[in-house]
Scaffold this motif. Structure first.
Motif, mmCIF file in Angstrom:
data_model
loop_
_atom_site.group_PDB
_atom_site.id
_atom_site.type_symbol
_atom_site.label_atom_id
_atom_site.label_comp_id
_atom_site.label_asym_id
_atom_site.label_seq_id
_atom_site.Cartn_x
_atom_site.Cartn_y
_atom_site.Cartn_z
ATOM 1 N N VAL A 83 0.825 -1.221 0.000
ATOM 2 C CA VAL A 83 0.000 0.000 0.000
ATOM 3 C C VAL A 83 0.852 1.261 0.000
ATOM 4 O O VAL A 83 0.560 2.222 -0.727
ATOM 5 C CB VAL A 83 -0.956 -0.005 1.224
ATOM 6 N N GLU A 84 1.898 1.276 0.797
ATOM 7 C CA GLU A 84 2.768 2.459 0.867
ATOM 8 C C GLU A 84 3.429 2.744 -0.475
ATOM 9 O O GLU A 84 3.524 3.898 -0.909
ATOM 10 C CB GLU A 84 3.857 2.260 1.928
ATOM 11 N N VAL A 85 3.876 1.710 -1.141
ATOM 12 C CA VAL A 85 4.542 1.863 -2.435
ATOM 13 C C VAL A 85 3.553 2.327 -3.502
ATOM 14 O O VAL A 85 3.852 3.221 -4.298
ATOM 15 C CB VAL A 85 5.227 0.545 -2.851
ATOM 16 N N ILE A 86 2.383 1.719 -3.516
ATOM 17 C CA ILE A 86 1.347 2.114 -4.482
ATOM 18 C C ILE A 86 0.997 3.587 -4.320
ATOM 19 O O ILE A 86 0.889 4.343 -5.301
ATOM 20 C CB ILE A 86 0.084 1.240 -4.319
ATOM 21 N N ARG A 87 0.858 4.019 -3.068
ATOM 22 C CA ARG A 87 0.534 5.417 -2.788
ATOM 23 C C ARG A 87 1.646 6.352 -3.273
ATOM 24 O O ARG A 87 1.385 7.389 -3.891
ATOM 25 C CB ARG A 87 0.294 5.594 -1.285
ATOM 26 N N ALA A 88 2.897 5.962 -3.011
ATOM 27 C CA ALA A 88 4.034 6.797 -3.395
ATOM 28 C C ALA A 88 4.185 6.890 -4.912
ATOM 29 O O ALA A 88 4.459 7.968 -5.456
ATOM 30 C CB ALA A 88 5.317 6.250 -2.779
ATOM 31 N N ILE A 89 3.991 5.768 -5.605
ATOM 32 C CA ILE A 89 4.108 5.766 -7.074
ATOM 33 C C ILE A 89 3.004 6.598 -7.698
ATOM 34 O O ILE A 89 3.242 7.375 -8.631
ATOM 35 C CB ILE A 89 4.084 4.316 -7.613
#
Length: 202
Positions: free
Chosen positions: A54-60
């Motif tokens: 989730v954190e990576v998806i949000r950042a991308i």
């Protein structure tokens, strides 16, 4: 048997397995796995993280906009951004690589009963991840063979393959980091080379 490479504290020896696109890292990794060596595939883990963390998806999404469709990264759309903009590639790597490193550390703990652990990564050196590695095995192959392998594997143009190659260090540049190298040119046999490296690592 050479025991000088073994760590005195009996922790696993962490071996980086790397090579340019189309060099045949996966083939070498399978040979190591057949010898009972656990292999962490950084590229597959990165794909899993990109689509599930989730954190990576949000950042991308924050950095690159709407590049996800049906809860999966649109790789074609992302590739158009990344492979035409070195800054975009750096930004993506800075989002994903720390997470891959985190997953790798957890994986080491889960497999710490093995004497050797392998981290397979295409950009092990470029990303700086080699600094956390004990030994490096480099897989090499002539550029023409690598290009043809990737064209056949990914069904993309020669120009796109070369574009991807240009984002990576050359074999010559990587050799200065390598402790072992394996030639995968469809002429020399790979298995004896892997066995020789495995015996030295043990």
């Amino acid at each position: 048997m050479n025991t000088s490479l073994k760590k005195e504290n009996k922790k696993p020896l962490i071996v980086g397995l790397t090579g340019g696109i189309g060099s045949g890292k996966s083939t070498v990794a399978k040979v190591f796995q057949s010898l009972g060596v656990p292999v962490f595939n950084s590229d597959l883990e990165a794909k899993h993280i990109i689509n599930n963390d989730v954190e990576v998806i949000r950042a991308i999404t924050f950095e690159f906009g709407n590049v996800y469709e049906n809860e999966k990264l649109n790789r074609i759309k992302m590739a158009e951004v990344v492979f035409n903009d070195n800054n975009a590639l750096d930004k993506l790597n800075k989002i994903v690589h720390p997470k891959v490193a985190e997953y790798f550390e957890n994986w080491i703990l889960e497999n710490n009963n093995s004497s050797i652990l392998i981290k397979e990564a295409a950009i092990l050196i470029e990303s700086g991840a080699y600094k956390q590695i004990d030994k490096i095995v480099l897989v090499t192959a002539p550029k023409a063979i690598r290009i043809q392998r990737v064209i056949s594997r990914d069904s993309i143009s020669k120009e796109k393959v070369i574009g991807r190659m240009n984002t990576q260090l050359s074999d010559k540049e990587k050799l200065s980091y390598a402790d072992f190298f394996i030639i995968n040119d469809d002429i020399q046999m790979v298995i004896p080379q892997v066995l020789a490296a495995y015996n030295k690592l043990n």
